[in-house]
Enzyme design. Sequence first.
Site: not given
Ligand code: HIF
Length: 288
Positions: A46, A50, A190
Amino acid sequence: KAAAAAEEEAPKEPEPLDYRKVAADIAELLDDVDYDDGSYGPVFVRLAWHASGTYNKADGTGGSNGATMRFGPEAGDGANAGLDVARNRLEPIKAKYPQISYADLWTLAGVVAIKEMGGPSIPWKAGRTDAVSAESCPPQGRLPDASKDRKHVREVFNRMGFDDREIVALMGAHVLGRCHPDRSGYHLPWTYNPTTFTNAYYTLLASEYWKKEKNWDGPMQYSNRKGTGDIMMLPTDMEMLWDRTFKQYVKEFANDEQVWFDAFSSAFKKLIELGVQFPAEAPDIVLE
Ligand code: HIF
């Protein structure tokens, strides 16, 4: 004689950094039974995303170069809540290898995490530099909002230069990790194996019966009914199923994990290289 002494004392050219060694040290930092599901891998992924996902193709601003998330405006952006955990975890690596830029370190950590959790070896190269002040921070609001619809998802990813298939290919990274009520407000992972990189995001998305979660006072999200209601989808994830074009790719990636690994690998490499001018001689490093 004096000249010879001076020559001896002259500082030597620093050894070129061995990024494979850095990668091996990052890999050692992943596991921790006391953290989340036992791994910092998901939060490293993440962080890499980001740091990169602020890119705007139209004017070349944002992106992983600069590591501007070290500065107040970007660190404090609500979308980045919780990423201090990942940045702090990586500090000992920066201390051990001061030559590496934070921008290279954060993106490399994402690539190492994906590989270590069973995913593809994404070719990575060094050459990002760190900005010196908050003035280089991109404007807030460039990262996606999970409560929004397909139009928003396309706007955000098209702005970076991604097409529909690349968007769906990236989205499978949500196989990893979980939502944290104290970070995004959402909760649950998920998938059932959130520290293993498989195509389970697509297979579950396509096969489970998703319903708005009841008895949850956080932001509206979906959870599965066939199962025990212990996995989730964000509204933006559901769009992958509801949009006809997106859904076609969900099926493609659910049916063939190798096809997805290839598509994911190129899309993630592109993501972490957006807006970066690499030195001409920078080789791709493929971790084994
Ligand atoms: Fe995420 N994402 N992501 N994301 N994400 C979260 C957590 C992770 C979006 C929202 C969220 C991508 C796209 C999008 C990861 C990787 C990727 C969370 C929760 C939210 C809300 C954060 C938290 O509460 O800790 C949205 C709106 C996206 C575009 C539609 C990417 C494609 C899937 C680009 C991507 O690689 C990962 C890994 C996490 C888990 C982080 C963790 O701490 O476990």
